[in-house]
Structure formats: C-alpha cells, structure tokens
Design a protein around this motif. Sequence first.
Motif, PDB file in Angstrom:
ATOM      1  N   THR A   1      -8.949  70.356 -30.758  1.00 22.99           N
ATOM      2  CA  THR A   1      -9.709  71.642 -30.632  1.00 22.99           C
ATOM      3  C   THR A   1      -9.591  72.435 -31.730  1.00 22.99           C
ATOM      4  N   PHE A   2      -8.211  72.812 -32.370  1.00 24.25           N
ATOM      5  CA  PHE A   2      -7.841  73.276 -33.257  1.00 24.25           C
ATOM      6  C   PHE A   2      -8.634  72.990 -34.594  1.00 24.25           C
ATOM      7  N   ARG A   3      -8.624  71.633 -34.770  1.00 17.17           N
ATOM      8  CA  ARG A   3      -9.197  70.912 -35.810  1.00 17.17           C
ATOM      9  C   ARG A   3     -10.721  71.264 -35.855  1.00 17.17           C
ATOM     10  N   LEU A   4     -11.386  71.139 -34.695  1.00 14.42           N
ATOM     11  CA  LEU A   4     -12.893  71.388 -34.744  1.00 14.42           C
ATOM     12  C   LEU A   4     -13.076  72.963 -34.875  1.00 14.42           C
ATOM     13  N   ILE A   5     -12.112  73.805 -34.777  1.00 16.92           N
ATOM     14  CA  ILE A   5     -12.543  75.373 -34.789  1.00 16.92           C
ATOM     15  C   ILE A   5     -12.207  75.527 -36.439  1.00 16.92           C
ATOM     16  N   VAL A   6     -11.305  74.861 -37.127  1.00 22.20           N
ATOM     17  CA  VAL A   6     -10.651  74.946 -38.586  1.00 22.20           C
ATOM     18  C   VAL A   6     -12.061  74.437 -39.433  1.00 22.20           C
ATOM     19  N   SER A   7     -12.910  73.246 -38.852  1.00 25.02           N
ATOM     20  CA  SER A   7     -13.785  72.818 -39.538  1.00 25.02           C
ATOM     21  C   SER A   7     -14.916  73.777 -39.855  1.00 25.02           C
ATOM     22  N   LEU A   8     -14.877  74.950 -39.043  1.00 27.24           N
ATOM     23  CA  LEU A   8     -15.845  75.967 -39.116  1.00 27.24           C
ATOM     24  C   LEU A   8     -15.586  77.423 -40.117  1.00 27.24           C
ATOM     25  N   THR A   9     -14.376  76.889 -40.633  1.00 29.47           N
ATOM     26  CA  THR A   9     -13.621  77.968 -41.548  1.00 29.47           C
ATOM     27  C   THR A   9     -13.632  77.366 -43.033  1.00 29.47           C
ATOM     28  N   PRO A  10     -13.296  78.099 -43.965  1.00 26.99           N
ATOM     29  CA  PRO A  10     -13.217  77.749 -45.446  1.00 26.99           C
ATOM     30  C   PRO A  10     -11.677  76.817 -45.539  1.00 26.99           C
ATOM     31  N   TYR A  11     -10.933  76.763 -44.114  1.00 28.88           N
ATOM     32  CA  TYR A  11      -9.632  75.908 -44.428  1.00 28.88           C
ATOM     33  C   TYR A  11     -10.087  74.550 -43.944  1.00 28.88           C
ATOM     34  N   ARG A  12     -11.124  74.077 -43.632  1.00 26.56           N
ATOM     35  CA  ARG A  12     -11.593  72.926 -43.165  1.00 26.56           C
ATOM     36  C   ARG A  12     -11.039  71.574 -43.877  1.00 26.56           C
ATOM     37  N   ASP A  13     -10.885  71.744 -45.188  1.00 25.22           N
ATOM     38  CA  ASP A  13     -10.393  70.538 -46.057  1.00 25.22           C
ATOM     39  C   ASP A  13      -9.004  70.474 -46.092  1.00 25.22           C
ATOM     40  N   ARG A  14      -8.267  71.359 -45.657  1.00 28.29           N
ATOM     41  CA  ARG A  14      -6.686  71.143 -45.474  1.00 28.29           C
ATOM     42  C   ARG A  14      -6.311  70.106 -44.570  1.00 28.29           C
ATOM     43  N   LEU A  15      -7.136  69.617 -43.506  1.00 25.81           N
ATOM     44  CA  LEU A  15      -6.600  68.527 -42.618  1.00 25.81           C
ATOM     45  C   LEU A  15      -7.866  67.460 -42.641  1.00 25.81           C
ATOM     46  N   LEU A  16      -7.491  66.354 -42.375  1.00 25.29           N
ATOM     47  CA  LEU A  16      -8.237  64.985 -42.364  1.00 25.29           C
ATOM     48  C   LEU A  16      -9.769  65.296 -41.613  1.00 25.29           C
ATOM     49  N   ASP A  17     -10.647  64.759 -41.931  1.00 20.56           N
ATOM     50  CA  ASP A  17     -12.049  64.999 -41.035  1.00 20.56           C
ATOM     51  C   ASP A  17     -11.823  64.764 -39.625  1.00 20.56           C
ATOM     52  N   THR A  18     -12.613  64.974 -38.685  1.00 17.46           N
ATOM     53  CA  THR A  18     -12.439  64.873 -37.275  1.00 17.46           C
ATOM     54  C   THR A  18     -12.196  63.403 -36.871  1.00 17.46           C
ATOM     55  N   ILE A  19     -13.066  62.413 -37.132  1.00 16.98           N
ATOM     56  CA  ILE A  19     -12.766  61.057 -36.793  1.00 16.98           C
ATOM     57  C   ILE A  19     -11.458  60.399 -37.372  1.00 16.98           C
ATOM     58  N   PRO A  20     -11.100  60.770 -38.913  1.00 12.20           N
ATOM     59  CA  PRO A  20     -10.000  60.075 -39.077  1.00 12.20           C
ATOM     60  C   PRO A  20      -8.657  60.852 -38.368  1.00 12.20           C
ATOM     61  N   PHE A  21      -8.995  62.040 -38.191  1.00 18.61           N
ATOM     62  CA  PHE A  21      -7.876  62.901 -37.521  1.00 18.61           C
ATOM     63  C   PHE A  21      -7.531  62.289 -36.110  1.00 18.61           C
ATOM     64  N   LEU A  22      -8.788  62.039 -35.357  1.00 18.19           N
ATOM     65  CA  LEU A  22      -8.564  61.275 -33.879  1.00 18.19           C
ATOM     66  C   LEU A  22      -8.090  60.005 -34.217  1.00 18.19           C
ATOM     67  N   CYS A  23      -8.199  59.192 -35.168  1.00 20.26           N
ATOM     68  CA  CYS A  23      -7.650  58.001 -35.483  1.00 20.26           C
ATOM     69  C   CYS A  23      -6.212  58.068 -35.873  1.00 20.26           C
ATOM     70  N   LEU A  24      -5.761  58.891 -36.447  1.00 18.15           N
ATOM     71  CA  LEU A  24      -4.479  59.321 -36.681  1.00 18.15           C
ATOM     72  C   LEU A  24      -3.515  59.440 -35.493  1.00 18.15           C
ATOM     73  N   PHE A  25      -4.198  60.339 -34.508  1.00 18.30           N
ATOM     74  CA  PHE A  25      -3.661  60.915 -33.212  1.00 18.30           C
ATOM     75  C   PHE A  25      -3.214  59.545 -32.490  1.00 18.30           C
TER      76      PHE A  25
END
Length: 228
Positions: A124-148
């Motif tokens: 959820t935090f990753r989805l919120i961050v994707s709407l901010t200028p800091y979205r490139d600090r984490l993996l994209d949502t799908i790779p983020f899910l795969c990582l978890f």
Amino acid sequence: AWLSSRFPSLLRSFVIEPLGAYEGPPNDLGRHVAVTWIAGYLVAQVTILIVFRLSNPIEAGRLGLSLTIANMIGLLAQSGLAAQVPSLVRDVEQKDWQAFDHRFQRAFRQMLGIFLTLAMGAVTFRLIVSLTPYRDRLLDTIPFLCLFAGVFITHIVNAWSLKLRSFHKDPLVWIIAIGSAVLVMLYALVAPVYGANGVTFIMLAVQAGFTFPLSWYTFMKQDKILRI
C-alpha cells in the motif's frame, strides 16, 4: 589476523575459549547453520552488488531499498518463532510431540500473519509512493510484489529449517545452498539485460519452482523420520 596480532587475549576470550569449552554431542549442525547464513547472504546482499556491477547504480539502489524493507518485515515476523527454539528443543528431548507441534504451528501461523499484514502495508505504501516524485526510489509495483513473494517463501523455508534444527539436524541446508548458488548464477545472466526487475522475477521463479517444493517434501519426510 589483525585481532590475533594486536589483541590476542581478546580473541582468545571471545572465540577460542568458548569453542574449547563446548562439550556437546559432535554433529554438523553448526556448519550447516553457517552454510544457511551464507546462502541467505548471497540471496539478500550479493544480489545488490551484481545489479550494481552488471546493470547500473540506480537499479541497485531501488533493489536495495526494496529488499531491505522486505527483509526487515521477514525478520520481524520470524522473531516470535525464533524465540520458541529453546522450548522446541526441550519438547524434542522430552518427546512431547503434541506440545512440539502445537508450539511450532502457533508460532508459524503468527509469523505468516505478521508477514502478510506488514507486506500488505508495504505494498500500500508503494502504491502511495507511486503517486509522488519519489516513485523511482523503489521497484515498480509488479517487481515489488515478486520480491516480497520470494522473500516470503525464503522465510517459510527458514521456519521449516528452524523446526528441524530442534532435532540437531538440518536436512534442508543443501537445498537452500543449491538454490542460492543457482540464483546467483542466474542473476549474473539476467542483470545486464533486465536489471533489477529481471532479478526479482528470477528470485521468485527459483524459490517457487525449486526451493519451496523440494524443501516442503524434505521437511514433511524428515519431520516424521527424526521422531523415530
């Protein structure tokens, strides 16, 4: 070598004397645990170095921050199970299998619940961050899910291994070691082309397709054999 030359008494007090004082039954459990730790290090840390060297520092930074979040959640979730190890060992020594199974299953379910709850919060935090200028600090949502998902499988296998260590055995060690070695080799092949995203997909594929099913089969078999 530096400690040995400059502070020999310190090294002797903390390392040599405790090892010499050990009088327990001879077994390979200590070496097996060390191999498991090294294998975990390869999956969790060397991955970042491979992406840094073969892809680029930005990709490595995104993977590193995402992996740190996932691993911290995993460690928090598994802390309760780790705290049960002395009690599990006592149950094995007393051959109280009902208490042994109940204790592990309760801690295991608690671990799963904590991990899934915190992981949902992280996504959820990753989805919120994707709407901010800091979205490139984490993996994209799908790779983020795969990582978890990959880290989740890793901690499930570690929990099974923890239960079997109560018998002073670790039959899952070579599965974990082989899986980690395969992952590192595949990372080196995938990282130059697909970067951090490809690495997370490979992690999930190997963990789900090799490590998890083989570990589950071995765990179920050894959990019965070791009680005889």
